[in-house]
Design a protein around this motif. Structure first.
Motif, mmCIF file in Angstrom:
data_model
loop_
_atom_site.group_PDB
_atom_site.id
_atom_site.type_symbol
_atom_site.label_atom_id
_atom_site.label_comp_id
_atom_site.label_asym_id
_atom_site.label_seq_id
_atom_site.Cartn_x
_atom_site.Cartn_y
_atom_site.Cartn_z
ATOM 1 N N GLU A 1 98.869 0.626 -42.058
ATOM 2 C CA GLU A 1 98.032 -0.389 -41.416
ATOM 3 C C GLU A 1 97.487 0.112 -40.081
ATOM 4 O O GLU A 1 96.317 -0.112 -39.751
ATOM 5 N N LYS A 2 98.328 0.802 -39.326
ATOM 6 C CA LYS A 2 97.917 1.327 -38.020
ATOM 7 C C LYS A 2 96.704 2.238 -38.147
ATOM 8 O O LYS A 2 95.790 2.208 -37.310
ATOM 9 N N HIS A 3 96.678 3.040 -39.207
ATOM 10 C CA HIS A 3 95.609 4.025 -39.370
ATOM 11 C C HIS A 3 94.558 3.594 -40.393
ATOM 12 O O HIS A 3 93.685 4.392 -40.764
ATOM 13 N N GLY A 4 94.639 2.349 -40.842
ATOM 14 C CA GLY A 4 93.604 1.807 -41.722
ATOM 15 C C GLY A 4 93.483 2.517 -43.049
ATOM 16 O O GLY A 4 92.370 2.749 -43.546
ATOM 17 N N VAL A 5 94.627 2.855 -43.663
ATOM 18 C CA VAL A 5 94.614 3.571 -44.938
ATOM 19 C C VAL A 5 94.480 2.572 -46.091
ATOM 20 O O VAL A 5 95.311 1.679 -46.260
ATOM 21 N N ASP A 6 93.428 2.742 -46.875
ATOM 22 C CA ASP A 6 93.195 1.867 -48.026
ATOM 23 C C ASP A 6 93.843 2.401 -49.297
ATOM 24 O O ASP A 6 94.303 1.629 -50.133
ATOM 25 N N ASP B 1 90.102 12.290 -46.062
ATOM 26 C CA ASP B 1 89.654 11.303 -47.046
ATOM 27 C C ASP B 1 90.380 11.492 -48.379
ATOM 28 O O ASP B 1 89.759 11.550 -49.453
ATOM 29 N N LYS B 2 91.707 11.576 -48.301
ATOM 30 C CA LYS B 2 92.541 11.734 -49.482
ATOM 31 C C LYS B 2 93.509 10.550 -49.602
ATOM 32 O O LYS B 2 93.971 10.004 -48.595
ATOM 33 N N GLN C 1 91.898 21.812 -49.087
ATOM 34 C CA GLN C 1 91.538 20.397 -49.274
ATOM 35 C C GLN C 1 90.850 20.134 -50.605
ATOM 36 O O GLN C 1 91.119 19.131 -51.272
ATOM 37 N N LYS C 2 89.945 21.022 -51.002
ATOM 38 C CA LYS C 2 89.161 20.795 -52.219
ATOM 39 C C LYS C 2 90.028 20.848 -53.468
ATOM 40 O O LYS C 2 89.693 20.227 -54.484
ATOM 41 N N GLU C 3 91.126 21.597 -53.402
ATOM 42 C CA GLU C 3 92.011 21.702 -54.569
ATOM 43 C C GLU C 3 93.064 20.597 -54.593
ATOM 44 O O GLU C 3 93.858 20.516 -55.531
ATOM 45 N N MET C 4 93.060 19.740 -53.594
ATOM 46 C CA MET C 4 94.109 18.729 -53.415
ATOM 47 C C MET C 4 93.572 17.357 -53.805
ATOM 48 O O MET C 4 92.610 16.867 -53.231
ATOM 49 N N VAL C 5 94.223 16.718 -54.794
ATOM 50 C CA VAL C 5 93.792 15.391 -55.210
ATOM 51 C C VAL C 5 94.338 14.300 -54.289
ATOM 52 O O VAL C 5 93.782 13.218 -54.194
#
Length: 260
Positions: free
Chosen positions: A149-154, A129-130, A86-90
């Motif tokens: 929209e279903k999962h509230g992705v901004d 949180d990506k 995760q930490k290496e993934m932008v």
């Protein structure tokens, strides 16, 4: 300063000597950062190695939809590996739906498994949180919008987007981003999108090594092509070129949470 960021490129698909050439020419191209997206686990591994070698490369991990669905075991391996890195993934990407694969099948094709897979990636992106980098065009775009929209992705980035005006308005209202390729220089469909979409929700990309036509015909796709894209966007929007450079750069750096 007329700095650029290539917000979507497949560096792992270039030959080694081509990658070296691109990286050696980044300064002269005034390109500070590249976001290299992945096709599958092997591709993720390759992009991670590139990101560890070059500080300008930021890796995104995912599974490109324009291919056969992975077996359950392969998918589990991919998710476990992404969890570990995760930490290496932008961002999570490139993920989405197989519009072109389905079109070529002449009606003998179901989207169901791909929609389920996309939802799994969206859920993981939300959990980690990506941002999500999406391949979802034309008839597939509304399905992707439904899931976001279903999962509230901004934080959603639709790369090389093509779709109807209703979907475009929906994406704008949700605050999602699009990135524009060098074919904005000569392709009316992309020019229309650039005209409609707000500049403060836009990025630029190459999608290399995909090749382009017009003034780019016969040339290896290179981040330096983005400068012609920026000039075209400025002309289409009747904005100062410096303003467009500054806005596109800030959009991308802020969206992916890095600065140069």
């Amino acid at each position: 300063m007329r700095k650029i960021i290539d917000s979507h490129i497949h560096l792992d698909l270039y030959k080694e000597n081509e990658v070296r050439r691109i990286m050696n020419e980044l300064d002269s191209a005034r390109c500070t950062d590249l976001i290299s997206v992945s096709f599958h686990l092997e591709s993720c591994l390759h992009n991670l190695r590139l990101a560890e070698t070059y500080s300008q490369i930021h890796a995104a991990f995912g599974f490109h939809p324009e291919q056969e669905l992975p077996a359950a075991e392969a998918l589990q391996d991919l998710f476990l590996w992404m969890e570990k890195h995760q930490k290496e993934m932008v961002a999570v990407g490139e993920v989405g739906l197989p519009y072109y694969l389905r079109s070529e099948s002449k009606g003998n094709f179901s989207n169901d498994g791909y929609i389920e897979l996309l939802e799994q990636f969206i859920v993981k992106a939300k959990q980690w949180d990506k941002p999500v980098i999406l391949h979802a065009v034309y008839d597939d775009a509304p399905f992707a919008c439904d899931l976001l929209e279903k999962h509230g992705v901004d934080k959603a980035h639709f790369h090389w987007f093509k779709g109807d005006s209703q979907t475009v308005e929906r994406m704008i209202e949700n605050g999602w981003f699009v990135s524009v390729t060098p074919d904005v220089v000569y392709e009316q469909e992309i020019q229309e999108l650039a005209k409609i979409y707000p500049l403060d929700q836009m990025m630029v990309e190459t999608d290399g090594p995909w090749r382009f036509e017009g003034p780019f015909s016969g040339k290896m796709t290179h981040p330096n092509m983005i400068h012609k894209s920026v000039a075209s966007i400025a002309s289409i929007k009747d904005c100062r070129v410096e303003e467009v450079y500054s806005c596109l750069y800030k959009n991308t750096a802020d969206f992916y949470q890095f600065s140069s």
